[in-house]
Design a protein around this motif. Structure first.
Motif, short mmCIF file in Angstrom:
data_model
loop_
_atom_site.label_atom_id
_atom_site.label_comp_id
_atom_site.label_asym_id
_atom_site.label_seq_id
_atom_site.Cartn_x
_atom_site.Cartn_y
_atom_site.Cartn_z
N CYS A 1 -44.48 -38.00 8.40
CA CYS A 1 -45.55 -38.58 7.60
C CYS A 1 -45.62 -40.10 7.74
O CYS A 1 -46.65 -40.69 7.52
CB CYS A 1 -45.38 -38.21 6.13
N CYS B 1 -41.89 -36.99 3.27
CA CYS B 1 -41.52 -35.67 3.79
C CYS B 1 -40.04 -35.50 4.11
O CYS B 1 -39.55 -34.39 4.22
CB CYS B 1 -42.36 -35.33 5.03
N GLY B 2 -39.33 -36.57 4.30
CA GLY B 2 -37.89 -36.47 4.54
C GLY B 2 -37.49 -36.14 5.97
O GLY B 2 -36.30 -36.07 6.28
N CYS C 1 -37.45 -37.91 8.43
CA CYS C 1 -36.84 -39.08 9.07
C CYS C 1 -35.53 -39.48 8.42
O CYS C 1 -35.03 -40.59 8.65
CB CYS C 1 -37.81 -40.25 8.98
N CYS D 1 -38.36 -44.15 7.63
CA CYS D 1 -39.71 -44.65 7.90
C CYS D 1 -40.15 -45.70 6.90
O CYS D 1 -41.16 -46.36 7.09
CB CYS D 1 -40.71 -43.50 7.93
S1 FES Z 1 -40.53 -39.47 4.93
FE1 FES Z 1 -41.88 -38.50 6.29
S2 FES Z 1 -41.49 -39.52 8.14
FE2 FES Z 1 -40.32 -40.60 6.74
#
Ligand code: FES
Ligand code: FES
Lengths: 169, 757
Positions: free
Chosen positions: A40, A45-46, A48, A60
């Motif tokens: 994202c 979204c986690g 990364c 990110c």
């Molecule tokens: S939280 Fe989604 S890419 Fe970093």
């Protein structure tokens, strides 16, 4: 542009980064560590997730400049050659991996959890993974994998961590 | 002979690469001198394009190409040719592609986009499909069509009998059900990388349907199909959204053609929300009629589907939804009408279930309402109407294996044990499903090719057309080949991602892969096996019928000490005059029929059945619905890999729960206003309750080792089961997804005021 140096998976890295560059872009684009995913690019979204000085972060939304002098662990730093970390083993054996795009982030969040809380309850596991979205699994197999990893690793999951190993050299 | 590998849980074929971060998705691929592409998209839902000035963008340092419609051959794309790669005269939805840029890096490409000036003449737009179909609607999304109606579907059984059954019925229910826009939200966004070189195109793209894609890309770009190679990187989730060849992909190809360099385009998450294909929203007016014992007499549905601005797969989803109306439960008299209506909204495509979650929500809500009306138990009403083996439905679908009743009984069994807390209301609900489980003949072929080659060290390689997008078909196929050849799973490798290597396949859709690709792999492996046995019989001086393949050996059944290693047999065939290779190939196309223009015909070789039971707790004060447990029972024919099925069930239920409770793409004037994961609420690990997967086997005769498809089935009935559970808990019947606290509260308040008066 600024010159920074930090430890990545137990190895020192030194180089120029831009003021607006994120840690995620730095490790993916400059270091070629593409195991950390961009789902994202806005902290939602986690995918990364990496471990920064022992804590899980969404890379990110971490400015690259901020890791100066710190230690970063990514998915590539978890296994020792062919020998997987117990969390990785458990993700495989419990069927926690489908498309796999969330997997590196899930594993890093799990690592951070188990490092601080080696025997979490189901609820604690679900809380710890609440920032990591998965569209494929419905999380059930992932929670099972974390439980299994906690059992496999006992209190000393760090024993299979390449960061520890390279620190000794 | 009992199976050794099929039927036992196996870990996912590519899990190792995925847990160490080595699996490469489109996001991770790169090429020397690769350029970054970006698409300039429309910010308006409906407007004439008066002028596009790209001169500033072209001059920006690092920009290698800027393309607009005038630079392209102007081929029309999409189903019904209603779309263009880059829009020439008019944009019809927010996100429409206007220009494509290639630059040395992503930041330069983004900057270049901001330098392109587009002059628009805004047009009145229409966002409501009912308004778009109204007599007085003066907005035409596609002027040349003369109306906003894109397609119509009509099916009916005997009209007089239908009318008579409605007259006789003891109960006739008539309700409107409304389903929102939701989107696949695969964790990996869309993206592709194109390299046009020496008249040949190589495109890396996470398509679910590489061979159909090859064809579509040929139509879009004019490059001959035999000059197009499609390579699929690891696919980070598909769920149907990756069935389309998208306009940006053809634009990316053109960027590579004009620059002579590899070009990659990857969607941002916001683009993914706005410009990937969502699930089609529907308004379903459903009539259900039954006699006083609860037997169904008739069903009538009138469906309005918001197509959005162009046709994509969404416009064909009534094909599947119609089967739910006509064939989920035994119902003798049916009428189905659907209208696919153009609007200036994002255009909808395929998403897991393909129209079925919407229609099942309506049908299964009505089954419960019927039970309530007749004072019957919801399970009983379902059981007396449940499809059975041997049934032929009004659309001439032939039900073969069928454990529907068993799944219905299983799903409800364990729920409802805990007492409610004060202020909380608990209830349980069930809902069933029917879906294709043995392929779906939507094209003249429903086939898949497979080649199995066995090498001299006893390693088998399966070349299959079937795509793995994360669901685990790679694993299932290795299990099947290993089983047939007496090998270990680790001895079988799969190549499934390169049209230069793999045999033709229709693609991964319609939950067809285990069934169709599984059968193809099985037949190909059996051909290798029979050659092996012939050779082994000679070596062992035994009767071929007495030979057994086990543990990489062929042995004589009653004298296991007489054996020969499989690798050795292969070598013996290589190292001799007139030797041979051990290769088996197969093309499996199931024994099914295309439906005729009346929508009659047995489209699938087998049907999947199942039922979900859900227990919820509703907070009386806030209206918040908490799901306590899901029990999901599925008739899978035969579980080739129980662990993988459990994963499919849990993932499907989670998607179904999101559809039921939290997911909705909110649009304002055609723009997705919640195009991020903070506002588009995917359920997280804390929201998902325990999901119990219950595997029911019915041994499908046509399926590989008895198996049927499961992929889509497991997300289909969840929404209805949740709505039914909320009703059981509160008495509030919600006919519009998602079931938000506000809707529940409104229902509770209405009930209170009814009691008061
Ligand atoms: S939280 Fe989604 S890419 Fe970093
Ligand atoms: S495995 Fe696909 S997103 Fe988690």
């Amino acid at each position: 542009m600024a010159l920074i140096s930090f430890m990545i998976n137990g190895q020192p890295w030194k180089g120029q980064v831009e003021a607006h560059e994120t840690l995620l872009d730095l490790i993916r684009d400059k270091l070629g560590l593409t195991g950390t995913k961009k789902g994202c690019d806005s902290g939602e979204c986690g995918a990364c997730t990496v471990i920064l000085n022992g804590l899980s972060v969404n890379s990110c939304i971490v400015p690259a400049l901020e890791v100066e002098g710190k230690e970063v662990l990514t998915i590539e730093g978890l296994s020792r050659g062919e020998v997987l970390h117990p969390i990785q083993e458990a993700f495989i054996s419990e069927g926690a991996v489908q498309c796999g795009f969330c997997t590196p982030g899930m594993i890093m969040s799990t690592k951070a959890l188990l490092d601080s809380n080696p025997h979490p309850s189901k609820q604690e596991i679900r809380q710890a993974l609440a920032g990591n979205l998965c569209r494929c699994t419905g999380y059930g197999r992932i929670v099972a994998a974390v439980e299994k990893a906690a059992k496999m690793g006992g209190d000393d999951l760090a024993g299979n961590d390449s960061r520890e190993i390279s620190d000794k050299v | 002979m009992p199976e050794m590998i099929v039927g036992k849980s196996a870990t996912k074929y590519d899990a190792f690469a995925k847990v160490i971060g080595e699996a490469q998705y489109i996001q991770d691929l790169t090429q020397p001198r690769m350029l970054w592409g970006k698409i300039l998209r429309s910010s308006l839902p409906h407007a004439r394009i008066l002028n596009i000035d790209t001169s500033k963008a072209e001059k920006l340092l690092g920009v290698k190409a800027v393309l607009t419609a005038k630079d392209l051959p102007g081929r029309r794309i999409g189903f019904g040719n209603d779309n263009e790669v880059l829009k020439r005269n008019k944009v019809r939805c927010v996100g429409d592609e206007i220009a494509a840029v290639a630059a040395v890096d992503e930041a330069t490409a983004i900057e270049a986009m901001s330098l392109i000036k587009v002059e628009f003449e805004p047009l009145t737009a229409v966002f409501d499909p009912e308004l778009a179909m109204a007599e007085n609607c003066n907005v035409l999304v596609h002027e040349s069509r003369g109306s906003n109606l894109s397609l119509e579907y009509h099916f009916e059984t005997d009209e007089a009998a239908l009318a008579a059954s409605l007259d006789q019925a003891a109960v006739v229910l008539e309700d409107r059900f409304t389903l929102p826009f939701v989107t696949s939200s695969a964790m990996a966004t869309h993206g592709c990388m194109a390299l046009y070189r020496n008249g040949e195109l190589t495109i890396w793209t996470p398509t679910q349907v590489p061979f159909l894609y090859q064809h579509e890309l040929m139509m879009a770009t004019g490059i001959p199909g035999n000059r197009i190679r499609v390579i699929q990187p690891t696919i980070g989730g598909g769920f149907g959204a990756k069935l389309d060849m998208y306009p940006y992909e053809a634009a990316c190809v053109h960027l590579s053609m004009v620059t002579g360099l590899p070009v990659k385009i990857v969607f941002t998450r916001e683009e993914e929300f706005q410009a990937s294909r969502p699930r089609q929203p529907m308004i379903i007016d459903l009539v259900t009629a039954a006699d006083r014992d609860g037997h169904l007499l008739a069903r009538k549905a009138k469906v309005i589907c918001d197509n959005g601005a162009y046709n994509s797969w969404g416009s064909t989803t009534p094909f599947v939804g119609m089967q739910t109306i006509s064939s989920l439960y035994r119902v003798p008299n049916v009428r189905y009408d659907a209208q696919i209506v153009y609007t200036n909204n994002p255009y909808s495509g395929a998403m897991r279930g393909y129209g079925n979650p919407q229609h099942t929500f309506a049908v299964e809500s009505h089954m419960d309402m019927l039970a309530a009306k007749l004072g019957m138990d919801p399970l009983t009403v379902r059981l007396i109407n449940a499809n059975q083996s041997g049934d032929v439905t009004p659309q001439k679908m032939k039900i073969t294996s069928c454990a529907f009743s068993e799944t219905l009984r299983e799903a409800g069994k364990e729920l409802g044990s805990l007492p409610s807390e004060p202020g909380k209301l608990r209830g349980k609900g069930i809902a069933g499903l029917l879906h294709v489980g043995g392929g779906a003949r939507v094209y003249r072929s429903d086939g898949c090719g497979a080649v199995v080659k066995l090498d001299d060290m006893g390693r088998a390689v399966l070349l299959t057309g079937a795509t793995d997008m994360g669901q685990g078909s790679d694993t299932i196929l290795t299990q099947i080949v290993a089983e047939v050849l007496g090998l270990e799973i680790k001895d079988v490798k799969v190549i499934n991602n390169d049209t230069n290597l793999t045999p033709w396949d229709v693609g991964s859709h319609a939950s067809r892969t285990t069934f169709i690709a599984g059968n193809a792999a099985k037949i190909a492996a059996e051909k290798v096996r029979s050659q092996l046995i012939t050779a082994a019989a000679q070596i062992l001086n035994a009767n071929p019928d007495q030979l057994l393949l086990r543990n990489k050996r062929i042995m004589v059944e009653d004298a296991p000490e007489r054996f020969v290693d499989i690798g050795k047999i292969v070598r013996s065939l290589h190292f001799k005059q007139d030797g041979k290779l051990l290769v088996g190939e197969a093309f499996y196309d199931p024994p099914t029929e295309m439906q005729d223009n009346q929508f009659l015909g047995n489209v699938s070789a087998a049907y999947a059945f199942g039922a979900h039971g859900v227990e919820v707790e509703v907070d009386r004060a806030t209206g918040v619905v908490k799901v306590l447990k899901v029990a999901a029972a599925h008739d899978v024919g035969k579980a080739i890999n129980p662990l993988a099925i459990q994963g499919q069930i849990e993932g499907g239920c989670a998607m179904g729960l999101g559809y039921a409770l939290s997911e909705e793409m909110k649009l304002r004037e055609g723009r997705v206003i919640n195009a991020n994961f903070l506002d588009y609420r995917l359920l997280t690990a804390v929201d998902i309750p325990e999901i119990e997967g219950i595997i029911v086997e019915s041994d499908e005769q046509e399926g590989p080792f008895g198996a049927k498809g499961i992929g889509e089935a497991c997300c289909i009935p969840t929404g209805a089961a949740v709505a039914n559970a909320v009703y059981a808990a509160t008495g509030v019947r919600i006919k519009e997804l998602p079931i938000t606290p506000a809707k529940v509260l409104e229902g509770l308040n209405k009930m209170r005021s009814t009691f008061d008066t």
